[in-house]
Motif scaffolding. Structure first.
Motif, short mmCIF file in Angstrom:
data_model
loop_
_atom_site.label_atom_id
_atom_site.label_comp_id
_atom_site.label_asym_id
_atom_site.label_seq_id
_atom_site.Cartn_x
_atom_site.Cartn_y
_atom_site.Cartn_z
N SER A 1 58.62 53.86 34.37
CA SER A 1 59.63 54.58 35.13
C SER A 1 59.69 55.99 34.55
N LEU A 2 59.04 56.95 35.23
CA LEU A 2 58.89 58.29 34.69
C LEU A 2 59.53 59.33 35.59
N ASN A 3 59.96 60.40 34.98
CA ASN A 3 60.56 61.52 35.70
C ASN A 3 59.46 62.54 35.98
N PHE A 4 59.01 62.61 37.22
CA PHE A 4 57.95 63.55 37.55
C PHE A 4 58.16 64.18 38.92
N ASP A 5 57.62 65.38 39.06
CA ASP A 5 57.57 66.06 40.34
C ASP A 5 56.12 66.27 40.71
N LEU A 6 55.79 66.04 41.96
CA LEU A 6 54.43 66.22 42.45
C LEU A 6 54.41 67.37 43.44
N HIS A 7 53.57 68.36 43.17
CA HIS A 7 53.44 69.52 44.04
C HIS A 7 52.00 69.69 44.48
N VAL A 8 51.80 70.03 45.74
CA VAL A 8 50.47 70.23 46.29
C VAL A 8 50.34 71.68 46.75
N PHE A 9 49.23 72.31 46.39
CA PHE A 9 49.05 73.72 46.67
C PHE A 9 47.72 73.98 47.39
N LYS A 10 47.75 74.82 48.39
CA LYS A 10 46.50 75.31 48.97
C LYS A 10 45.85 76.24 47.96
N LYS A 11 44.55 76.02 47.74
CA LYS A 11 43.81 76.81 46.74
C LYS A 11 44.49 76.75 45.38
N GLY A 12 44.95 75.55 45.05
CA GLY A 12 45.67 75.37 43.80
C GLY A 12 44.84 75.65 42.57
N ASP A 13 43.50 75.49 42.68
CA ASP A 13 42.65 75.74 41.52
C ASP A 13 42.61 77.21 41.14
N ASP A 14 43.14 78.07 41.99
CA ASP A 14 43.27 79.49 41.67
C ASP A 14 44.65 79.83 41.12
N LYS A 15 45.61 78.89 41.23
CA LYS A 15 47.00 79.20 40.91
C LYS A 15 47.51 78.51 39.66
N PHE A 16 46.96 77.34 39.34
CA PHE A 16 47.44 76.60 38.18
C PHE A 16 46.29 76.26 37.26
N LYS A 17 46.44 76.60 35.98
CA LYS A 17 45.38 76.38 35.01
C LYS A 17 45.08 74.90 34.83
N ALA A 18 46.09 74.05 35.01
CA ALA A 18 45.84 72.61 34.87
C ALA A 18 44.91 72.12 35.98
N ILE A 19 45.08 72.65 37.19
CA ILE A 19 44.17 72.29 38.29
C ILE A 19 42.80 72.88 38.03
N SER A 20 42.75 74.13 37.55
CA SER A 20 41.47 74.75 37.21
C SER A 20 40.72 73.90 36.19
N ALA A 21 41.45 73.44 35.16
CA ALA A 21 40.82 72.60 34.13
C ALA A 21 40.32 71.29 34.73
N GLY A 22 41.13 70.70 35.61
CA GLY A 22 40.68 69.48 36.29
C GLY A 22 39.43 69.71 37.09
N SER A 23 39.33 70.87 37.73
CA SER A 23 38.15 71.18 38.54
C SER A 23 36.92 71.34 37.65
N ILE A 24 37.10 71.84 36.42
CA ILE A 24 35.97 71.98 35.50
C ILE A 24 35.46 70.61 35.08
#
Length: 201
Positions: free
Chosen positions: A160-183
Motif C-alpha cells: 500500500s504505497l503513496n504514489f502519483d502517476l503522470h504521463v507526458f508527451k515526449k516525456g523523455d525530453d522533460k524528465f531525467k528519470a524517463i531519459s534514464a529509462g530510455s537509455i
C-alpha cells in the motif's frame, strides 16, 4: 494510496516527492528485433549528484551517440543510488498479438516499475515514502492502463504505497528519470539485436 493520472507539461510539486521512477520503451515500430521497456529510479534528494557525475548528459536515448549512451548506461548501472529494470517483448510475441502492442507495452512498463518498487522493500519507511512515477505517453488511455496493471502487482504483494502517476508527451525530453529509462531500454535493445545478428552500426 493516492493515484493521479494527468497529461500536463510540468509537475510543480516535484520536490515534495521522495523517490522518482521513469519508464520508456525502445523498438516500437521497428521491423526487426524486440521491444524493450526500461525503468530507472532514484531518490530525488540524490538526483542532482547522480546527474552531475554522469560522464555525459542524461537525455533521450534517441538523441545520444551509441558510445556516449553506453558510457552513461555503465555509469548508471554501477551507481549504488540508481535502481533499474528492463522487460523484453520478442518480435514473435508481438506478431502473435496484432493490434495489442499498446496494451502489452503498458503492461511491461507497469511490471518494470513494480520491479523497482520491490527492490525498495527493505528500505526504512518504504511504505511511508511518496513516489512519483513518470512515463512517456504512447497512446490515449496509456496511463490508465499502466496504473491498473501496477495496482494489480502492488496488491499481489500487499504493498500500500503513496504514489502519483503522470504521463507526458515526449516525456523523455522533460524528465531525467524517463531519459534514464530510455537509455536502459535502448542499450538493452541494441544488445539483443546484436545477439540476433541484425545489428547495423
Amino acid at each position: 494510496m493516492q493515484e493521479i493520472f494527468q497529461e500536463t507539461e510540468f509537475i510543480s510539486s516535484y520536490d515534495t516527492y521522495d523517490f522518482v521512477i521513469g519508464a520508456d520503451e525502445a523498438g516500437r515500430g521497428c521491423l526487426l528485433g524486440p521491444l524493450v521497456v526500461g525503468a530507472c529510479g532514484f531518490f530525488i534528494s540524490k538526483q542532482c549528484a547522480i546527474l552531475a557525475n554522469s560522464p555525459h548528459e542524461v537525455r533521450d536515448s534517441k538523441k545520444m551517440m551509441p558510445q556516449k549512451r553506453q558510457e552513461v548506461l555503465t555509469y548508471l548501472q554501477e551507481n549504488v543510488n540508481v535502481l533499474s529494470s528492463t522487460c523484453i517483448m520478442s518480435a514473435e510475441f508481438i506478431n502473435e498479438r496484432p493490434g495489442l502492442l499498446n496494451v502489452d507495452t503498458a503492461e511491461m512498463e507497469a511490471l518494470s516499475i513494480f520491479e523497482i518498487l520491490e527492490k525498495l522493500e527493505n528500505v526504512p519507511n518504504f511504505r511511508e515514502l511518496k513516489y512519483l512515477i513518470v512515463t512517456d505517453a504512447l497512446s490515449g488511455g496509456h496511463g490508465q492502463h499502466v496504473l491498473r496493471v501496477l495496482q494489480e502487482h502492488l496488491k499481489s504483494k500487499d504493498f500500500s504505497l503513496n504514489f502519483d502517476l503522470h504521463v507526458f508527451k515526449k516525456g523523455d525530453d522533460k524528465f531525467k528519470a524517463i531519459s534514464a529509462g530510455s537509455i536502459f531500454a535502448k542499450c538493452e535493445r541494441d544488445r539483443q539485436c546484436k545477439l540476433l545478428n541484425i545489428y547495423k552500426s
